[in-house]
Design a protein around this motif. Structure first.
Motif, PDB file in Angstrom:
ATOM      1  N   LEU A  36      -1.544  -5.531 -22.323  1.00 36.77           N
ATOM      2  CA  LEU A  36      -2.631  -4.692 -21.805  1.00 36.77           C
ATOM      3  C   LEU A  36      -3.293  -3.822 -22.874  1.00 36.77           C
ATOM      4  O   LEU A  36      -4.256  -3.110 -22.591  1.00 36.77           O
ATOM      5  CB  LEU A  36      -2.118  -3.836 -20.635  1.00 36.77           C
ATOM      6  N   THR A  37      -2.811  -3.921 -24.130  1.00 36.66           N
ATOM      7  CA  THR A  37      -3.476  -3.186 -25.220  1.00 36.66           C
ATOM      8  C   THR A  37      -4.650  -4.006 -25.797  1.00 36.66           C
ATOM      9  O   THR A  37      -5.345  -3.532 -26.699  1.00 36.66           O
ATOM     10  CB  THR A  37      -2.501  -2.855 -26.376  1.00 36.66           C
ATOM     11  N   LEU A  38      -4.854  -5.212 -25.321  1.00 39.89           N
ATOM     12  CA  LEU A  38      -5.949  -6.081 -25.793  1.00 39.89           C
ATOM     13  C   LEU A  38      -7.267  -5.302 -25.781  1.00 39.89           C
ATOM     14  O   LEU A  38      -7.557  -4.590 -24.824  1.00 39.89           O
ATOM     15  CB  LEU A  38      -6.049  -7.292 -24.841  1.00 39.89           C
ATOM     16  N   ASP A  39      -8.064  -5.455 -26.869  1.00 40.58           N
ATOM     17  CA  ASP A  39      -9.310  -4.689 -26.940  1.00 40.58           C
ATOM     18  C   ASP A  39     -10.494  -5.607 -27.263  1.00 40.58           C
ATOM     19  O   ASP A  39     -10.320  -6.674 -27.849  1.00 40.58           O
ATOM     20  CB  ASP A  39      -9.173  -3.609 -28.025  1.00 40.58           C
ATOM     21  N   ALA A  40     -11.694  -5.147 -26.924  1.00 43.59           N
ATOM     22  CA  ALA A  40     -12.912  -5.919 -27.180  1.00 43.59           C
ATOM     23  C   ALA A  40     -13.380  -5.702 -28.620  1.00 43.59           C
ATOM     24  O   ALA A  40     -13.161  -4.640 -29.194  1.00 43.59           O
ATOM     25  CB  ALA A  40     -14.005  -5.483 -26.212  1.00 43.59           C
ATOM     26  N   ARG A  41     -14.041  -6.732 -29.190  1.00 43.39           N
ATOM     27  CA  ARG A  41     -14.522  -6.644 -30.572  1.00 43.39           C
ATOM     28  C   ARG A  41     -15.945  -7.166 -30.645  1.00 43.39           C
ATOM     29  O   ARG A  41     -16.191  -8.326 -30.310  1.00 43.39           O
ATOM     30  CB  ARG A  41     -13.636  -7.505 -31.489  1.00 43.39           C
ATOM     31  N   SER A  42     -16.875  -6.311 -31.120  1.00 40.69           N
ATOM     32  CA  SER A  42     -18.267  -6.777 -31.189  1.00 40.69           C
ATOM     33  C   SER A  42     -18.402  -7.843 -32.273  1.00 40.69           C
ATOM     34  O   SER A  42     -19.096  -8.829 -32.105  1.00 40.69           O
ATOM     35  CB  SER A  42     -19.220  -5.613 -31.447  1.00 40.69           C
TER      36      SER A  42
END
Ligand code: KG4
Ligand code: ZN
Length: 339
Positions: free
Chosen positions: A326-332
């Motif tokens: 759940l620590t997955l993050d978005a990357r532009s």
């Protein structure tokens, strides 16, 4: 294994169900074109708002069309980047909640890997290794693909993406958004040799692209063409569209052939939104046949953004033992060789 694939990287809310990384059970795309059309491009805040409205109905429809329930889903794959961060976060937070509530694995996917692997949804996919040319609104890249998860970037655009150039020229010609389909339609009635727009090949042997030169050349040409005293009135708007399209297509074809020669492969995959362009598809097919190269092109529905390609990429990560939390993050920004 049944994977639910989600993509909200730009202006389409996408969900699909794919079994074992190849068998499509459903594919739902909710296009936001009507929302962004009048702005001549995607408005990030509006895209995020529409994704929030659409994500639950789109996923529900994908599961319904596949004829399955939540408990049949073995894992959920979601695009983490590259893309609009606010838009990506909607799909990602949905996927996290779904994974947590259903107690199934969550896997983050690079959107570009999805475009490349969309070819595995076709009946006759290529064998490794191959060269992949991904041409979309946000990206224009050439990869050497040696296996699932094994990619080297051979070339990329130094400025605009090919689809972005189509979109900007369409805006300039007041044809609306997205530009690719409308330019293609107009170009069909024009003369592709009417105007000799520049083709930027960059340095010898370079597999990089630059589309800002052709875009500026078209803008300058159109400015003069619109001037009743200076413009050539034998040239139609269709001639401009056809000549612009020919310049972009020439560069894409030459670089794809050069890439295959450079790494010594005999298979080329064409993917991404611009791969829907029939002029590109047929000219590339002719040139590849002449060069003795096998060409693989995704079906139109899998060229533009979709959740099925994300499910395929997610499947191959999961069977390699990968899983996110759940620590997955978005990357532009998310270059494919950084995964
Ligand atoms: O892959 P995609 O759906 O989204 C991104 O990841 O960017 O690609 C959308 C892009 C837009 O720039 C659109 O103008 C272009 O693909 N496109 C086309 C055609 N259909 C869509 N470009 C040229 N010819 C087309 N027929
Ligand atoms: Zn895309």
């Amino acid at each position: 294994m049944i994977i639910l694939g989600i993509d909200t990287s730009c202006d389409d809310t996408c969900a699909a169900v794919v079994e074992d990384g190849e068998r499509l059970l459903s594919n739902v795309v909710n296009s936001q074109v009507v929302v962004h059309h009048r702005y001549g491009g995607v408005v990030p805040e509006l895209a995020s708002r529409e994704h929030i409205r659409n994500i639950v109905p789109v996923v529900t429809e994908a599961l319904g069309r596949a004829g399955i329930n939540d408990k049949d889903v073995g894992a959920i794959a979601v695009t983490v980047g590259p893309g609009l961060v606010g838009a990506l976060l909607v799909g990602m937070n949905f996927a996290k909640a779904y994974s947590y509530a259903s107690n199934i694995p969550l896997i983050g996917v690079n959107h570009l890997e999805g475009h490349i692997l969309s070819i595995f949804l076709e009946e006759r996919p290529p064998a490794f290794p191959f060269v992949a040319l991904t041409v979309s609104g946000g990206h224009t890249n050439i990869y050497h693909v040696r296996g699932f998860g094994d990619y080297t970037v051979l070339g990329q655009t130094l400025d605009d993406a090919a689809g972005e150039a189509f979109d900007k020229i369409a805006k300039l010609l007041e044809l609306g958004y997205p530009g690719g389909p409308v330019i293609e339609k107009l170009a069909a009635t024009g003369r592709s040799d009417a105007i000799d727009f520049p083709r930027a090949y960059l340095s010898k042997g370079s597999l990089d692209f630059s589309f800002s030169g052709v875009k500026t050349a078209v803008a300058l040409y159109v400015k003069k063409w619109r001037d009743p005293k200076a413009g050539d009135n034998t040239i139609t708007i269709a001639d401009i569209a056809a000549s612009f399209q020919a310049a972009v297509v020439d560069i894409l074809i030459d670089k794809a052939i050069a890439a295959a020669a450079q790494v010594g492969v005999k298979s080329v995959v064409l993917a991404g939104g611009v791969a829907r362009n029939n002029h590109l598809r047929s000219r590339l097919q002719n040139m590849m046949t002449r060069e003795g190269i096998d060409l693989y092109i995704s079906s139109p529905e899998f060229c533009t953004d979709n959740g099925a390609m994300i499910a395929v990429a997610g499947y191959h990560r999961i069977i390699r033992g990968e899983e996110d939390d759940l620590t997955l993050d978005a990357r532009s920004r998310f270059p494919l060789d950084q995964i």
